[in-house]
Design a protein around this motif. Sequence first.
Motif, PDB file in Angstrom:
ATOM      1  N   ALA A  95       0.767  -1.149  -0.029  1.00  0.00           N
ATOM      2  CA  ALA A  95      -0.077   0.132  -0.040  1.00  0.00           C
ATOM      3  C   ALA A  95       0.911   1.345   0.023  1.00  0.00           C
ATOM      4  CB  ALA A  95      -1.019   0.060   1.148  1.00  0.00           C
ATOM      5  N   GLU A  96       1.964   1.255   0.691  1.00  0.00           N
ATOM      6  CA  GLU A  96       2.732   2.434   0.765  1.00  0.00           C
ATOM      7  C   GLU A  96       3.525   2.646  -0.560  1.00  0.00           C
ATOM      8  OE1 GLU A  96       5.053   1.435   4.261  1.00  0.00           O
ATOM      9  OE2 GLU A  96       3.647   2.372   5.735  1.00  0.00           O
ATOM     10  N   ALA A  97       4.034   1.550  -1.130  1.00  0.00           N
ATOM     11  CA  ALA A  97       4.668   1.561  -2.387  1.00  0.00           C
ATOM     12  C   ALA A  97       3.680   2.161  -3.366  1.00  0.00           C
ATOM     13  CB  ALA A  97       5.074   0.238  -2.969  1.00  0.00           C
ATOM     14  N   PHE A  98       2.444   1.830  -3.391  1.00  0.00           N
ATOM     15  CA  PHE A  98       1.203   2.281  -4.339  1.00  0.00           C
ATOM     16  C   PHE A  98       1.081   3.741  -4.310  1.00  0.00           C
ATOM     17  CE2 PHE A  98      -3.546   2.533  -4.852  1.00  0.00           C
ATOM     18  CZ  PHE A  98      -3.277   3.071  -6.267  1.00  0.00           C
ATOM     19  N   GLY A  99       0.982   4.106  -2.922  1.00  0.00           N
ATOM     20  CA  GLY A  99       0.942   5.465  -2.707  1.00  0.00           C
ATOM     21  C   GLY A  99       1.923   6.309  -3.127  1.00  0.00           C
ATOM     22  N   ARG A 100       3.257   5.905  -3.323  1.00  0.00           N
ATOM     23  CA  ARG A 100       4.496   6.523  -3.831  1.00  0.00           C
ATOM     24  C   ARG A 100       4.430   6.602  -5.274  1.00  0.00           C
ATOM     25  NH1 ARG A 100       6.945   3.995   0.795  1.00  0.00           N
ATOM     26  NH2 ARG A 100       7.565   2.217  -0.571  1.00  0.00           N
ATOM     27  N   GLY A 101       3.918   5.195  -5.821  1.00  0.00           N
ATOM     28  CA  GLY A 101       3.882   5.147  -7.132  1.00  0.00           C
ATOM     29  C   GLY A 101       2.733   6.070  -7.738  1.00  0.00           C
ATOM     30  N   LEU A 102       1.755   6.344  -6.998  1.00  0.00           N
ATOM     31  CA  LEU A 102       0.469   7.088  -7.409  1.00  0.00           C
ATOM     32  C   LEU A 102       0.977   8.440  -7.736  1.00  0.00           C
ATOM     33  CD1 LEU A 102      -2.390   7.035  -8.511  1.00  0.00           C
ATOM     34  CD2 LEU A 102      -3.275   7.402  -6.008  1.00  0.00           C
ATOM     35  N   ALA A 103       1.493   8.897  -6.614  1.00  0.00           N
ATOM     36  CA  ALA A 103       2.134  10.503  -6.754  1.00  0.00           C
ATOM     37  C   ALA A 103       3.048  10.384  -7.746  1.00  0.00           C
ATOM     38  CB  ALA A 103       3.062  10.447  -5.419  1.00  0.00           C
ATOM     39  N   ALA A 104       3.952   9.369  -8.241  1.00  0.00           N
ATOM     40  CA  ALA A 104       4.741   9.654  -9.394  1.00  0.00           C
ATOM     41  C   ALA A 104       4.056   9.522 -10.834  1.00  0.00           C
ATOM     42  CB  ALA A 104       6.037   8.604  -9.164  1.00  0.00           C
ATOM     43  N   GLY A 109       2.203  13.846 -15.516  1.00  0.00           N
ATOM     44  CA  GLY A 109       1.806  15.133 -15.987  1.00  0.00           C
ATOM     45  C   GLY A 109       0.864  14.673 -17.197  1.00  0.00           C
ATOM     46  N   ALA A 110       0.211  15.738 -17.738  1.00  0.00           N
ATOM     47  CA  ALA A 110      -0.764  15.617 -18.985  1.00  0.00           C
ATOM     48  C   ALA A 110      -0.659  17.203 -19.662  1.00  0.00           C
ATOM     49  CB  ALA A 110      -2.096  15.475 -18.516  1.00  0.00           C
ATOM     50  N   THR A 179      -7.015  26.459  -8.804  1.00  0.00           N
ATOM     51  CA  THR A 179      -5.874  25.668  -8.126  1.00  0.00           C
ATOM     52  C   THR A 179      -4.531  26.032  -8.916  1.00  0.00           C
ATOM     53  OG1 THR A 179      -5.391  23.350  -7.849  1.00  0.00           O
ATOM     54  CG2 THR A 179      -6.243  23.758 -10.016  1.00  0.00           C
ATOM     55  N   ALA A 180      -3.699  25.639  -8.178  1.00  0.00           N
ATOM     56  CA  ALA A 180      -2.170  25.824  -8.545  1.00  0.00           C
ATOM     57  C   ALA A 180      -1.607  24.596  -9.124  1.00  0.00           C
ATOM     58  CB  ALA A 180      -1.327  26.551  -7.486  1.00  0.00           C
ATOM     59  N   GLU A 181      -2.422  23.382  -8.943  1.00  0.00           N
ATOM     60  CA  GLU A 181      -1.908  22.158  -9.472  1.00  0.00           C
ATOM     61  C   GLU A 181      -1.892  22.133 -10.909  1.00  0.00           C
ATOM     62  OE1 GLU A 181      -0.983  19.846  -7.570  1.00  0.00           O
ATOM     63  OE2 GLU A 181      -1.883  20.270  -5.441  1.00  0.00           O
ATOM     64  N   ALA A 182      -0.859  21.381 -11.523  1.00  0.00           N
ATOM     65  CA  ALA A 182      -0.648  21.031 -12.665  1.00  0.00           C
ATOM     66  C   ALA A 182      -1.464  19.982 -13.204  1.00  0.00           C
ATOM     67  CB  ALA A 182       0.866  20.926 -13.137  1.00  0.00           C
ATOM     68  N   PRO A 183      -1.919  19.990 -14.478  1.00  0.00           N
ATOM     69  CA  PRO A 183      -2.745  18.816 -14.881  1.00  0.00           C
ATOM     70  C   PRO A 183      -1.991  17.346 -14.570  1.00  0.00           C
ATOM     71  CG  PRO A 183      -2.546  20.369 -16.620  1.00  0.00           C
ATOM     72  CD  PRO A 183      -1.639  20.990 -15.368  1.00  0.00           C
ATOM     73  N   ALA A 184      -2.427  16.572 -14.062  1.00  0.00           N
ATOM     74  CA  ALA A 184      -1.942  15.291 -13.526  1.00  0.00           C
ATOM     75  C   ALA A 184      -2.371  14.093 -14.354  1.00  0.00           C
ATOM     76  CB  ALA A 184      -2.412  15.000 -12.135  1.00  0.00           C
ATOM     77  N   ARG A 214      -4.857  15.936  -9.528  1.00  0.00           N
ATOM     78  CA  ARG A 214      -4.541  14.606  -8.959  1.00  0.00           C
ATOM     79  C   ARG A 214      -5.366  14.235  -7.589  1.00  0.00           C
ATOM     80  NH1 ARG A 214       0.341  15.725  -4.960  1.00  0.00           N
ATOM     81  NH2 ARG A 214      -0.019  18.041  -4.138  1.00  0.00           N
ATOM     82  N   GLU A 215      -6.147  15.242  -7.037  1.00  0.00           N
ATOM     83  CA  GLU A 215      -6.887  14.829  -5.878  1.00  0.00           C
ATOM     84  C   GLU A 215      -8.253  13.894  -6.214  1.00  0.00           C
ATOM     85  OE1 GLU A 215      -7.790  18.454  -3.700  1.00  0.00           O
ATOM     86  OE2 GLU A 215      -5.677  18.962  -3.269  1.00  0.00           O
ATOM     87  N   THR A 216      -8.601  14.045  -7.480  1.00  0.00           N
ATOM     88  CA  THR A 216      -9.565  13.356  -8.110  1.00  0.00           C
ATOM     89  C   THR A 216      -9.569  11.787  -7.890  1.00  0.00           C
ATOM     90  OG1 THR A 216     -10.252  15.151  -9.606  1.00  0.00           O
ATOM     91  CG2 THR A 216     -11.366  12.898  -9.971  1.00  0.00           C
ATOM     92  N   ASP A 217      -8.477  11.396  -8.099  1.00  0.00           N
ATOM     93  CA  ASP A 217      -8.120  10.090  -7.961  1.00  0.00           C
ATOM     94  C   ASP A 217      -8.084   9.444  -6.714  1.00  0.00           C
ATOM     95  OD1 ASP A 217      -7.719   8.911 -10.718  1.00  0.00           O
ATOM     96  OD2 ASP A 217      -5.609   8.817 -10.586  1.00  0.00           O
ATOM     97  N   LEU A 218      -7.423  10.321  -5.807  1.00  0.00           N
ATOM     98  CA  LEU A 218      -7.251  10.022  -4.176  1.00  0.00           C
ATOM     99  C   LEU A 218      -8.995  10.247  -3.589  1.00  0.00           C
ATOM    100  CD1 LEU A 218      -4.341  12.210  -3.435  1.00  0.00           C
ATOM    101  CD2 LEU A 218      -4.304   9.724  -3.386  1.00  0.00           C
TER     102      LEU A 218
END
Length: 281
Positions: A95-104, A109-110, A179-184, A214-218
């Motif tokens: 699960a922790e590896a998935f969290g890090r992978g999802l962030a990557a 980007g898009a 939002t200041a977030e770039a497209p994920a 990115r918050e939409t996936d989470l």
Amino acid sequence: MVSRQRPEEPAEAAARLTGRTVARGGRSGTLSALAMTDGDTLMVKHAPGAAAAEAAGLRWLAKAGAVAVPRVHGADADWLVIDVVETASPTVAAAEAFGRGLAALHNAGAPSFGAPPPDGPVDARIGLAPMRNVRRDSWPQWYAEHRVLPYVRAAVDSGVLTASEATALEQACARFPETAEAPARLHGDLWNGNVLWGEHGAVLIDPAAHGGHRETDLAMLHLFGSPHLDRIVAAYDEAAPLADGYRERIPMHQLFPLLVHTVLFGRSYAAQALAAARSVG
């Protein structure tokens, strides 16, 4: 008498799309696991009109090299041939590896909000519902126009939402924050059923991939739950810190999947969607 062409069988589609020979296989609904003569076992999915978009999404997610996805061996408009995923029990470490992978994955980007995968169609699907990938630079405008309001209109047209309820949802759209977030690079349909746990960790299937927040996936993981969700989010936040107020924004990001479910499955999801709308702003 008008002759009718026999529907293509999964083994025939697999052989045509991969150039390989099928030894044997069974069928279960839209999915078929086929043993090939070279020793591999492949999964064949019959998804008329949606298979090409799913294949493009899997390839785009795989290109990030962040979270495992099944390899695409062949696809056309109706058929998809991918690896079989052997499942195992999810662990805290996975699960922790998935969290890090999802962030990557998100950080890969898009080009813009609403961007489809390369070679992916504008008119795609999320589950059984249509989903249109239209590019926009402004996240609030794009999220309202192409991820919330189309499903509000569809729900009103089918009688699932009333006019006054639709107005409340439309008013929430006017309160979506900048939002200041770039497209994920989003999976786009990241509920628990689309996260398989294999021997080497999480494997993502059935994407509705596009550029988004990115918050939409989470938020979708929060909506439908996930094993060790707290560890997934904590590891994600350590790898790519979430902006202040993330948890308060979860219902806003859940509007999209909740309205899709309202359209597909009826009134039972409407109350959740309206509650999420009231939380915005």
